[in-house]
Design a protein around this motif. Structure first.
Motif, short mmCIF file in Angstrom:
data_model
loop_
_atom_site.label_atom_id
_atom_site.label_comp_id
_atom_site.label_asym_id
_atom_site.label_seq_id
_atom_site.Cartn_x
_atom_site.Cartn_y
_atom_site.Cartn_z
N HIS A 1 0.44 -5.22 -10.18
CA HIS A 1 -0.31 -3.97 -10.19
C HIS A 1 0.20 -3.03 -9.10
O HIS A 1 0.37 -1.83 -9.33
CB HIS A 1 -1.80 -4.25 -9.97
CG HIS A 1 -2.63 -3.00 -9.88
ND1 HIS A 1 -3.13 -2.35 -10.99
CD2 HIS A 1 -3.02 -2.26 -8.81
CE1 HIS A 1 -3.81 -1.29 -10.61
NE2 HIS A 1 -3.75 -1.20 -9.29
N GLU A 2 0.45 -3.56 -7.92
CA GLU A 2 0.96 -2.74 -6.83
C GLU A 2 2.35 -2.18 -7.16
O GLU A 2 2.65 -1.01 -6.87
CB GLU A 2 1.02 -3.55 -5.54
CG GLU A 2 -0.36 -3.89 -4.98
CD GLU A 2 -0.27 -4.85 -3.81
OE1 GLU A 2 -0.75 -4.48 -2.72
OE2 GLU A 2 0.27 -5.97 -3.98
N THR B 1 1.94 0.68 -9.75
CA THR B 1 1.39 1.93 -9.23
C THR B 1 2.19 2.47 -8.05
O THR B 1 2.04 3.65 -7.70
CB THR B 1 -0.07 1.73 -8.78
OG1 THR B 1 -0.12 0.75 -7.73
CG2 THR B 1 -0.94 1.26 -9.95
N GLN C 1 1.68 1.53 -5.08
CA GLN C 1 0.66 1.70 -4.05
C GLN C 1 0.06 0.35 -3.70
O GLN C 1 -0.20 -0.48 -4.58
CB GLN C 1 -0.44 2.63 -4.61
CG GLN C 1 -1.29 3.30 -3.58
CD GLN C 1 -2.28 4.25 -4.22
OE1 GLN C 1 -2.92 3.93 -5.23
NE2 GLN C 1 -2.44 5.43 -3.66
N TRP D 1 -2.87 -2.32 -2.46
CA TRP D 1 -4.30 -2.39 -2.76
C TRP D 1 -5.10 -1.58 -1.76
O TRP D 1 -6.04 -0.87 -2.11
CB TRP D 1 -4.77 -3.85 -2.75
CG TRP D 1 -4.34 -4.64 -3.94
CD1 TRP D 1 -3.45 -5.68 -3.96
CD2 TRP D 1 -4.76 -4.47 -5.29
NE1 TRP D 1 -3.29 -6.15 -5.24
CE2 TRP D 1 -4.08 -5.43 -6.07
CE3 TRP D 1 -5.64 -3.59 -5.92
CZ2 TRP D 1 -4.26 -5.55 -7.45
CZ3 TRP D 1 -5.82 -3.70 -7.29
CH2 TRP D 1 -5.14 -4.67 -8.04
N SER E 1 -5.27 2.14 -2.30
CA SER E 1 -6.10 2.56 -3.43
C SER E 1 -7.44 3.12 -2.98
O SER E 1 -8.10 3.86 -3.73
CB SER E 1 -6.34 1.37 -4.38
OG SER E 1 -5.13 0.86 -4.88
N THR F 1 -5.18 -8.17 -13.16
CA THR F 1 -4.15 -7.37 -12.48
C THR F 1 -2.87 -8.16 -12.25
O THR F 1 -1.88 -7.59 -11.77
CB THR F 1 -4.66 -6.85 -11.12
OG1 THR F 1 -4.79 -7.94 -10.20
CG2 THR F 1 -5.98 -6.13 -11.26
#
Length: 220
Positions: free
Chosen positions: A21-22, A25, A27, A29, A32, A135
């Motif tokens: 997920h990181e 994105t 980004q 966690w 976020s 995720t």
């Protein structure tokens, strides 16, 4: 796939590989939560967790893995349970502690890597995963499930609420029933008691939320 940004490099766990997920994105966690609520932070517990607590689904010491700002943790703790909420995002944990103090609810929060839960040195009769497993990509799940096994008492229960691949308006990380079964196997010391359709509320899916699975998984 986005290149790893400085926000991904600034991590409290030296050497921790960013999750899928990181990487998707670009980004971390923690980042976020820097510019207002994260997409999954609805400012209240998920209805599925409220229902579970009302039905007496929690027992013993409880771990909330990936607790974010702690809404589910605090709801379970308000029912009198000893609850530890853990997350890798320090900003989210600071908000969770502030919420706990403001509401007068006794709950514990700690920073922890979901892939290294054994480092907590504790075991739990009930473990809650509300929006964390989905995720992780398929190649990440075995390590995460092994981490869950390291802190779940034999005879304990893990509850997983995750985005489903069934129906319109699915979330960004949909999971199939088959993928849940592949992650929690009898060979790994798990028995899946139930996988039921449910809903996950987010800040972007409208009042009815997104299709979800609610899995009840026993540690054997």
């Amino acid at each position: 796939m986005p290149e790893r940004s400085e926000t991904l490099a600034d991590d409290p766990f030296s050497g921790r590989r960013p999750t899928s997920h990181e990487r998707m994105t670009g980004q971390s966690w923690d980042a976020s939560y820097h510019d207002g609520p994260a997409p999954w932070d609805i400012g209240r517990p998920q209805p599925a967790i409220v229902r579970l607590a009302a039905e007496g689904g929690f027992a013993g010491a409880v771990l909330d893995a990936g607790c974010g700002t702690g809404e589910n943790t605090l709801h379970v703790a308000s029912h009198g349970f000893s609850v530890l909420g853990v997350d890798v995002a320090e900003t989210a944990l600071a908000i969770a502690r502030e919420n706990a103090a403001g509401r007068g609810i006794a709950a514990e929060f700690a920073i922890a890597d979901a892939f290294q839960l054994g480092r907590l040195g504790r075991r739990f009769e009930t473990v809650l995963d509300c929006g964390l497993l989905h995720t992780f990509d398929a190649d990440e799940r075995p390590g995460y499930v092994a981490s869950l096994a390291s802190v779940t008492e034999r005879g304990g229960t893990v509850y997983v609420l995750c985005f489903s691949d069934q129906g319109p308006g699915t979330g960004p990380h949909p999971v199939s029933r088959e993928e849940l079964r592949a992650a929690f196997t009898p060979e790994g010391g798990w028995n899946i008691a139930a996988i039921e359709p449910d809903r996950v509320l987010t800040r972007f899916h409208g009042d009815d939320g997104a299709p979800a699975w609610f899995a009840t998984i026993e540690r054997i």
